[in-house]
Design a protein around this motif. Structure first.
Motif, PDB file in Angstrom:
ATOM      1  N   HIS A   1     -23.794 -35.615   9.161  1.00  0.00           N
ATOM      2  CA  HIS A   1     -23.838 -36.033   7.760  1.00  0.00           C
ATOM      3  C   HIS A   1     -25.269 -36.308   7.322  1.00  0.00           C
ATOM      4  O   HIS A   1     -26.044 -36.903   8.067  1.00  0.00           O
TER       5      HIS A   1
ATOM      6  N   LYS B   1     -19.126 -43.016  13.309  1.00  0.00           N
ATOM      7  CA  LYS B   1     -17.873 -42.475  12.769  1.00  0.00           C
ATOM      8  C   LYS B   1     -17.454 -43.241  11.511  1.00  0.00           C
ATOM      9  O   LYS B   1     -16.969 -42.669  10.548  1.00  0.00           O
ATOM     10  N   GLU B   2     -17.653 -44.537  11.567  1.00  0.00           N
ATOM     11  CA  GLU B   2     -17.315 -45.366  10.411  1.00  0.00           C
ATOM     12  C   GLU B   2     -18.250 -45.045   9.238  1.00  0.00           C
ATOM     13  O   GLU B   2     -17.821 -44.916   8.089  1.00  0.00           O
TER      14      GLU B   2
ATOM     15  N   LYS C   1     -17.463 -42.202   6.983  1.00  0.00           N
ATOM     16  CA  LYS C   1     -16.407 -42.355   5.977  1.00  0.00           C
ATOM     17  C   LYS C   1     -16.919 -42.855   4.641  1.00  0.00           C
ATOM     18  O   LYS C   1     -16.217 -42.813   3.643  1.00  0.00           O
ATOM     19  N   TYR C   2     -18.111 -43.417   4.648  1.00  0.00           N
ATOM     20  CA  TYR C   2     -18.635 -43.974   3.401  1.00  0.00           C
ATOM     21  C   TYR C   2     -18.912 -42.860   2.405  1.00  0.00           C
ATOM     22  O   TYR C   2     -19.314 -41.762   2.780  1.00  0.00           O
ATOM     23  N   LYS C   3     -18.677 -43.184   1.123  1.00  0.00           N
ATOM     24  CA  LYS C   3     -18.853 -42.168   0.080  1.00  0.00           C
ATOM     25  C   LYS C   3     -20.036 -42.533  -0.809  1.00  0.00           C
ATOM     26  O   LYS C   3     -20.444 -43.700  -0.864  1.00  0.00           O
TER      27      LYS C   3
ATOM     28  N   SER D   1     -10.109 -46.921  11.045  1.00  0.00           N
ATOM     29  CA  SER D   1     -10.512 -47.600   9.814  1.00  0.00           C
ATOM     30  C   SER D   1     -10.629 -49.084  10.066  1.00  0.00           C
ATOM     31  O   SER D   1      -9.686 -49.727  10.472  1.00  0.00           O
TER      32      SER D   1
ATOM     33  N   LYS E   1     -12.700 -51.030   7.740  1.00  0.00           N
ATOM     34  CA  LYS E   1     -13.583 -51.527   6.693  1.00  0.00           C
ATOM     35  C   LYS E   1     -13.325 -53.021   6.530  1.00  0.00           C
ATOM     36  O   LYS E   1     -12.201 -53.449   6.321  1.00  0.00           O
TER      37      LYS E   1
END
Ligand SMILES: Cc1cc2nc3c(=O)[nH]c(=O)nc-3n(C[C@H](O)[C@H](O)[C@H](O)COP(=O)(O)OP(=O)(O)OC[C@H]3O[C@@H](n4cnc5c(N)ncnc54)[C@H](O)[C@@H]3O)c2cc1C
Ligand SMILES: Cc1cc2nc3c(=O)[nH]c(=O)nc-3n(C[C@H](O)[C@H](O)[C@H](O)COP(=O)(O)OP(=O)(O)OC[C@H]3O[C@@H](n4cnc5c(N)ncnc54)[C@H](O)[C@@H]3O)c2cc1C
Ligand code: SF4
Ligand code: FES
Lengths: 469, 278
Positions: free
Chosen positions: B15, B71-72, B75-77, B274, B276
């Motif tokens: 990413h 990995k976490e 997931k952030y956008k 997940s 969060k």
């Protein structure tokens, strides 16, 4: 109170040793109101109080004790804060037995007044009751000051200067402010909530605390001046760990005390995997060194489940640099002291993890430059210790980054910054420094004392600069 | 809190992320790194800077989602924020007019390598670039690197594109004379390339991704042996002359927390990937 009663200190309750070695809650429980009253009543209110001379920041000790005796706890805390902006911290970690309490006249015929415990009582009372935020005192020209490092030195300067009406921005490279109070001293000796409360207080006073800013990388000292700061205080501490330079030191499981304590205190490794940063502690832990840092690392190891924890120190028991109270707590908790012993080599298993430590026995020879009898190795006395975790706690030197990136800043061969004892001024105009970065690793109160002097000089410097006198 | 301005999956599990950091952007240079901490319980993760946008005040980094934190983070956008973004840390890479430079990048590291390559190009160096990936689908920054290269090579582990493996670099070294070399990639790649440049005594700068905690010189977790001396990768590096680095010790130290990392990753996956947290 009769003479005999006056001779005896009021004991402070501690968490039971069987329980406390399994948790990170505070060991010392503090005084109740009744206990504080009794202890305060013992104080003779000496007209020429010797205790005050023993205090590095000369707190008006009889005055704050008198307020406790009279039940004016808020006034007591206010009195303390005239001299010391972190009383809840100092009441817990100051080496009182070698400072104020050592001088107390009652110590001649019995127990000295437990000044530290009373200080802690007043500060805790105020924090629980709600701290009042003082008005800013704007007197004379105000300036803009940058503070580098948020340990006790930086916090003291920040609080003092903002109260005098200056604009204060504090830069801290880690993600939390507080310095050693946050990342070094463990929760069971100094709860992080208390440090956080002090930092919140300083923020409420109006100090802009910028974490994640490493000065020397993001801005240099000269760039800060170019950005319009009138003066800069450097309180970057002594954070660079010393290693021993012996074979096997880079094996897995050999930590510097800083890494060990940062993983535990700052990153909450003891709560892994709820928190993401791991710490691995084996069955047999050896901590090399004999200061507060070593005691803290040893006691953390026990709480993290180690079966046997050793302090390995090259001098004798009387020469331990740690606070007596902490050494006693450690002994009580079952830490094994291997004194007059020095490691010479670490051995590892095939996966690269430490599995043994070769040591040599020491004896005391002639006194050295520090006045302490020098430890000398006894030839042929080598022996092996079965260990699977080693923590090296043999001291720290200042972080070199600012010294390397600032022109005109005089430093010593030990990497400390040269600053005037009285004014905290460095060789560079407008730059002041204090705390461990100047003295080398020392104490919370000495860092605060230096901060106090620096704040006074910075205020005078700015007034002079603004009024052009 | 630091806001994610843009985010893109540039290869499977790799990413590219751009974060608003207006104070940091103008101070960042090729070779330096940042430390991120996603949330209050998060680990401090170092990532090399892959570029800055001075106009927008942003700093970019590319990361490979290999463990729990990355990995976490994956997931952030865009539009969301992370808790801490600290930097620049470490020393800038050596960038000057060397003459002819060999650049080797592997996997995710091709992104920060491009940042360095661009700076070298500005200094009028001749660049021979090797861009490596696991398979032809895993290539990162291939076109961007090609654009700055004077001579360009592709390599894949499985041979699905370009050369298979990195052994062909030995031939390049035999055929041409270089003044400087830079390698960015996993330690195994660094070690391999250094073994090939050593016979020519070619100064080969490698970026060492040792384990780190603070990244500011306080913990010593990142210590590496360079030229027989103890160095802290975060303060003295992260770029060192690979000819002097004790790679075996570095590899051994990197594995120290493998069991814990695996456990964290496993728990994370079991929880449906997940966590969060507020
Ligand atoms: C484990 C341990 C236990 C101790 N126990 C005691 C005790 O019981 N009693 C006692 O009195 N003393 C004790 N001490 C010593 C005491 O904590 C220190 O003397 C004191 O904290 C020094 O304060 P300081 O403000 O100078 O520096 P520090 O507390 O070290 O704070 C310096 C801060 O500056 C930051 N910094 C460094 N470089 C930069 C930079 N370039 N840019 C921005 N920020 C930077 C650091 O991250 C740090 O937060 C102990 C120390 C340790 C390590
Ligand atoms: C100075 C520096 C710059 C870096 N730059 C980048 C970058 O630009 N892009 C990027 O993707 N990664 C980079 N890394 C590596 C990155 O920090 C790690 O991949 C990251 O810590 C993994 O975090 P995690 O919690 O997701 O995985 P973890 O749970 O920590 O680990 C998962 C797996 O990755 C392996 N691993 C962990 N740390 C490293 C490491 N330092 N090197 C190699 N393998 C490791 C572990 O052994 C394990 O198998 C850099 C590291 C350093 C020190
Ligand atoms: S010296 Fe002891 S008795 Fe006298 S004022 Fe100080 S604390 Fe009280
Ligand atoms: S990461 Fe802590 S000293 Fe380098």
């Amino acid at each position: 109170m009769d003479r005999e009663q006056r001779k005896q200190e009021t004991p402070m309750a501690k968490q039971d040793v069987v329980d406390r070695i399994h948790n990170f809650y505070e060991v010392a429980l503090g005084y109740t109101e009744e206990q504080a009253q009794r202890e305060a009543t013992r104080c003779l209110q000496c007209p020429n109080p010797r205790c005050v001379q023993g205090c590095p920041v000369n707190i008006d000790i009889p005055a704050f004790i008198k307020e406790i005796k009279e039940g004016n706890y808020r006034a007591s805390a206010a009195k303390l804060k005239e001299f010391n902006s972190l009383p809840a911290v100092c009441g817990r970690v100051c080496p009182q037995e070698n400072q104020c309490q050592e001088q107390c006249v009652l110590g001649k015929m019995g127990d000295p007044i437990s000044i530290g415990r009373l200080e802690r009582f007043a500060a805790d009372w105020e924090r629980n009751a709600g701290v009042e935020i003082p008005e800013k005192q704007v007197e004379g020209a105000t300036g803009k000051v940058a503070i580098v490092g948020s340990g006790p030195a930086g916090l003291t300067v920040a609080a003092d200067l903002i109260k005098q009406g200056h604009e204060v921005v504090m830069f801290e490279s880690l993600h939390y402010a507080g310095g050693v109070l946050m990342y070094g001293i463990p929760q069971f000796r100094l709860p992080k909530e208390i440090v956080q409360a002090e930092i919140d207080y300083i923020k409420k006073l109006g100090v802009d605390v910028k974490t994640n800013y490493t000065i020397g990388r993001i801005f240099t000292i000269d760039e800060l001046f170019a950005d319009g700061y009138d003066a800069i205080f450097i309180g970057s501490g002594a954070g660079l760990p010393n290693f021993m330079g012996i074979e096997g030191e880079n094996l897995g499981g050999v930590y510097s005390a800083n890494e060990y304590l940062i993983r535990i205190n700052l990153m909450k490794g003891y709560l892994f995997p709820e928190y993401d940063t791991p710490i691995r502690i084996g069955k047999n832990v050896a901590v090399i060194g004999g200061g507060n840092v070593a005691m803290d690392a040893a006691r953390c190891s026990l709480r993290l489940g180690a079966e046997k924890v050793y302090i390995v120190y090259r001098r004798a028991r009387e020469q331990l640099p740690a606070r007596e109270e902490e050494a006693e707590n450690a002994e009580e908790e079952g830490i094994i002291f291997n004194l007059l012993t020095n490691p010479v080599k670490f051995t590892g298993d095939e996966s690269g993890w430490v599995n043994g430590m070769e040591c040599i026995k020491m004896e005391l020879g002639e006194p050295d430059a520090s006045g302490r009898r020098r430890p000398v190795a006894i030839e042929g006395s080598n022996f092996m210790m079965d260990v699977d975790t080693v923590v090296i706690a043999i001291g720290q030197t200042p972080n070199p980054l600012i010294q390397r990136t600032t022109d005109g800043l005089e430093t010593t061969k030990w990497g400390t910054i040269v600053a005037d004892d009285e004014t905290a001024a460095t060789s560079k105009e407008g730059v002041y420094a204090g705390g461990d970065v100047v003295s080398g690793a020392a104490t919370v109160i000495s860092a605060m004392g230096a901060g106090r002097k620096a704040a006074k000089s910075i205020h005078e410097y700015i007034q002079k600069k603004k009024t052009g006198q | 809190m630091f806001k994610i301005v843009s985010k893109e999956e540039i290869a499977p599990n790799i990413h590219l992320i751009e974060i608003a950091a207006p104070d940091m952007a103008p101070k960042s240079h090729p070779g330096q790194f940042v430390i991120i901490r996603i949330d209050d319980k998060g680990e401090r993760v170092p990532l090399t800077i892959a570029g800055v946008d001075l106009q927008k005040g942003t700093v970019s980094t590319a990361f490979h989602a290999v463990g729990k934190t990355t990995k976490e983070f994956a997931k952030y956008k865009a539009g969301e924020s992370i808790m801490d973004f600290s930097g620049p840390l470490g020393n800038p890479a050596e960038v000057e007019n060397f003459g002819k430079v060999l650049l080797v990048g592997a996997g995710v590291w091709c992104a920060p390598l491009h940042y360095t390559a661009t700076a070298l190009k500005k200094n009028n160096n001749k660049l021979v670039v090797v861009c490596a990936g696991r398979t032809k689908n895993d290539m990162v920054y291939e076109n961007q690197l090609k654009a700055v290269a004077d001579e360009f090579h592709v390599a894949t582990d499985d041979g699905s594109k370009g050369n298979q493996g990195l052994d062909f670099i030995a031939d390049i070294l035999k055929a041409q004379k270089f003044d400087h070399a830079i390698v960015m990639g996993p330690v195994s790649t660094l070690k391999k390339v250094v073994e090939m440049t050593k016979p020519y005594n070619l100064k080969t700068m490698v970026t060492l991704a040792s384990l780190m905690v603070d990244g500011t010189g306080m913990c010593g977790a990142c210590r590496v042996t360079v030229g027989g001396e103890m160095k802290f990768a975060c303060m003295d590096g992260p770029e060192f002359n690979g000819l002097d680095v004790d790679f075996d010790e570095l590899i051994s130290r990197q594995r120290v927390y493998l069991p814990e990392e695996r456990m964290a990753s496993m728990i994370y996956e079991k929880l449906g990937g997940s966590v969060k947290r507020g």
